[in-house]
Design an enzyme around this catalytic site. Structure first.
Site, PDB file in Angstrom:
ATOM      1  CG  ASP A   1      -2.043  -1.234   1.115  1.00  0.00           C
ATOM      2  OD1 ASP A   1      -2.365  -1.357   0.269  1.00  0.00           O
ATOM      3  OD2 ASP A   1      -2.091  -1.811   2.151  1.00  0.00           O
ATOM      4  N   GLY A   2       2.285   1.014   0.530  1.00  0.00           N
ATOM      5  CA  GLY A   2       3.071   2.390   0.637  1.00  0.00           C
ATOM      6  C   GLY A   2       3.232   3.131  -0.626  1.00  0.00           C
TER       7      GLY A   2
ATOM      8  CD  GLU B   1       6.963   6.788  -2.078  1.00  0.00           C
ATOM      9  OE1 GLU B   1       7.436   6.886  -3.454  1.00  0.00           O
ATOM     10  OE2 GLU B   1       7.684   5.853  -1.275  1.00  0.00           O
TER      11      GLU B   1
END
Length: 654
Positions: free
Chosen positions: A243-244, A248
């Site tokens: 998910d990171g 971004e």
């Protein structure tokens, strides 16, 4: 052979080419549910098989499935593999024999059916099916029939309406969608690049999707890349990670001067990380059973190949310092954020890091004093829906060797990239090419692209098959022109745009653009009337947008991508470790609200403010740690666009 039109046309995103990001978002609205007459035959015919000789099959194509019945050597009373659901098909291609004396034409269907384990559904496996069109005397006539079937299949997969009484020809198909894939090679247990190469790239090539792939090298690399994109040249940005990376991308789009248009660019996620919450929600939206690991990746890849999107709610989060970021997933404080951050040291374990972190967190359970205020939603959410578990499994799909890269072009380095589009980029790794590329390719799909695997189109005593493209790229095709270079940083804007330039010295978490938070007063000032305030000792507080907190954790089973709500869940102090463990075990099925736990609370809200009164603690936004202190957030309904694939219940045909 007759062609019939279903009662209702299916219209999905990959069948339309909107001109702007806003038009693209509107055209990629979710499709209507399948018509009641979804079993109406569209095509029917008799074909041979390949590589087996002597077998004959009757094929019937409906809007949801391909029915296969063996005619010779012996009809089957209960045919095995006789139903190929289109929900399990990535693409289709036409082929021809390399033997000049063979007048037959061929078409291959790429399927990913689920296996069986002890009577239960198991993992997906790649199972291509190749059929021989040989009913006519000449190759040209047989080729036209193979093309008709391949075109009809691809139209159904992409949501292109079939003509009611006209010819089904390859000209019905739109140009291949252009996707930018961003891969975090360190995602999960460091297997993201391998999974992408072995599973994702073959499948999207089989679907005829064009792509450019870039491996990110550092934190906020994806954010920098999307800020330098000419977004009009892309139909979607897909992250291949946890998910990171999507966090971004979305904050990069909202940090552009043209954020109002940029944020409508469809974004997607293919799960190759340790935290795959949004992918779990996409998997559920697509009607698949809950899955983990490779199974979840294959499910989400199948949905991406089909096309289709939904509006995505984004939560604007203002931190104590005044900086602002946008969340698509969750804001957490207490037990959930503690486990998320403290388990970082176990990242090599993949998703098992959260299991170990939960055990350690339970052993050292903390309570936190704080104040939670929220603006209640005016519309009550729908009732929860339960979920069911699915075993893990590995796929058998592998990727064939790729052709050698083109000579590098002088340009600013774009790090590690793999492309099928003629971008002026250096290629430090072997390039993967796709349909319409001028180079001779050992890969196949509907338009001549897709991984060629030994055994797909050749066997002992059989003449091998070679690509027979349906639609070579015309000179005016987007494939024939160079796309703009991808640069890192914010694109130049006209002086008359009236938009403020970005601040290069701003912290990475800040999004300089985005809509104003009209429901929120400044932090530290009194809240307006109509807000509800809770104060006391909390074990955890979770504000979540989609249904899933993890690939196998359904925190808000009734949540939708575009319900306009932030779902607040909290656990008060005084809960026992055993009761908290039961809550998380029930969360795997989305049934934790049915336990009657007195410490568990829930509210649907449009905005909230969280004020920790304990001097130390951990706050996370979408799994990323942020500064500790008071924060507040407001939901912005439908601000983004999420590639979800079509909704429904794959595996069932009315």
């Amino acid at each position: 052979m007759e062609t019939q039109r279903p009662d209702q046309e299916l219209t999905w995103s990959w069948g339309h080419r909107p001109r702007s990001a806003l038009d693209r978002a509107e055209a990629m609205a979710p499709p209507p549910p399948p018509p009641l007459a979804a079993s109406t035959p569209l095509l029917h015919g008799e074909f041979g098989s390949y590589p087996a000789r002597g077998s004959r099959f009757a094929l019937t194509l409906t809007p949801q499935a391909l029915h296969i019945q063996r005619l010779r050597p012996k009809p089957e009373a209960r045919p095995r593999g006789g139903l190929v659901l289109l929900a399990e098909v990535s693409g289709c291609c036409t082929l021809r024999s390399r033997s000049l004396s063979d007048s037959a034409a061929y078409f291959c269907i790429y399927t990913y059916p689920q296996g069986r384990r002890g009577g239960r559904l198991g993992g997906r496996r790649r199972a291509p099916r190749t059929f021989r069109a040989d009913g006519a005397a000449t190759y040209e006539e047989n080729r036209a029939e193979a093309q008709r079937w391949a075109t009809a299949l691809m139209c159904l997969l992409r949501g292109v309406p079939l003509p009611g009484d006209g010819e089904i020809t390859p000209e019905l198909l739109p140009r291949p969608p252009r996707l930018l894939l961003l891969v975090n090679p360190f995602g999960g247990r460091g297997l993201a690049w391998q999974w992408c190469k072995n599973h994702v790239l073959p499948m999207i090539s089989e679907a005829g999707l064009s792509f450019n792939l870039i491996q990110t090298e550092r934190q906020n690399h994806a954010r920098e890349l999307v800020q330098g994109l000419n977004l009009s040249e892309w139909d979607g940005i897909v992250t291949v990670s946890g998910d990171g990376l999507l966090f971004e991308v979305l904050n990069g789009l909202l940090g552009r001067p043209d954020w109002e248009e940029a944020v409508k660019t469809p974004v997607g996620i293919l799960p190759c990380g340790s935290g795959n919450a949004l992918a779990g929600a996409v998997n559920q939206h697509g009607g698949f059973e809950p899955a983990l690991g490779i199974d979840l990746l294959l499910n989400c890849s199948l949905l991406l190949c089909r096309g289709g999107s939904r509006p995505l709610d984004l939560l604007s989060v203002t931190l104590a310092s005044g900086s602002r970021c946008f969340s698509f997933l969750s804001v957490a404080w207490g037990f959930v954020s503690d486990v998320d951050i403290q388990s970082e040291r176990f990242r090599a374990l993949g998703s098992a890091r959260f299991t170990l972190g939960t055990v350690l967190g339970l052993a050292n359970l903390h309570t936190y004093r704080g104040r939670l205020s929220y603006l209640p939603a005016t519309v009550e959410p729908a009732s929860p829906t339960p979920a069911h578990g699915l075993p893990r499994a590995k796929s058998e799909l592998t990727l064939a060797p790729a052709p050698a890269p083109a000579p590098p072009v002088a340009h600013s380095p774009l790090h590690r990239s793999v492309s099928d589009l003629p971008l002026p980029l250096p290629m430090p790794q072997p390039a993967l090419t796709s349909p319409g590329s001028p180079e001779p390719l050992p890969i196949l799909s509907l338009n001549g692209g897709g991984p060629e695997l030994a055994g797909d189109w050749g066997g002992a005593g059989d003449a091998p098959l070679s690509p027979d493209p349906l639609l070579p790229s015309p000179p005016s095709s987007p494939k024939a022109a160079l796309l703009s270079p991808i640069t890192e940083g914010v694109p130049e804007m006209p002086a008359s745009s009236g938009l403020p330039p970005p601040n290069p010295d701003a912290p990475e978490a800040i999004s300089t653009g985005g809509p104003p938070d009209h429901l929120l007063p400044p932090l530290g000032t009194p809240l307006p009337p109509g807000w509800v305030t809770l104060e006391g000792d909390f074990v955890l507080m979770l504000a979540i947008s989609p249904s899933h907190l993890g690939a196998d954790l359904v925190a808000a089973p009734h949540a939708r991508f575009d319900d306009g709500l932030v779902h607040l869940c909290w656990v008060r102090g005084g809960i026992s470790r055993a009761a908290l463990l039961r809550l998380f075990l029930a969360m795997e099925r989305g049934s934790h609200f049915n336990l009657g736990c007195p410490q568990l609370g829930y509210a649907a809200a449009r905005a909230f403010r969280l004020e920790p009164l304990t001097p130390r603690g951990v706050l996370t936004v979408d799994g990323e740690q942020v500064e500790y202190g008071p924060l507040q957030a407001q939901m912005h309904p439908g601000l983004g666009t999420l590639l979800t694939g079509p909704p429904g219940c794959p595996g069932r045909e009315p």
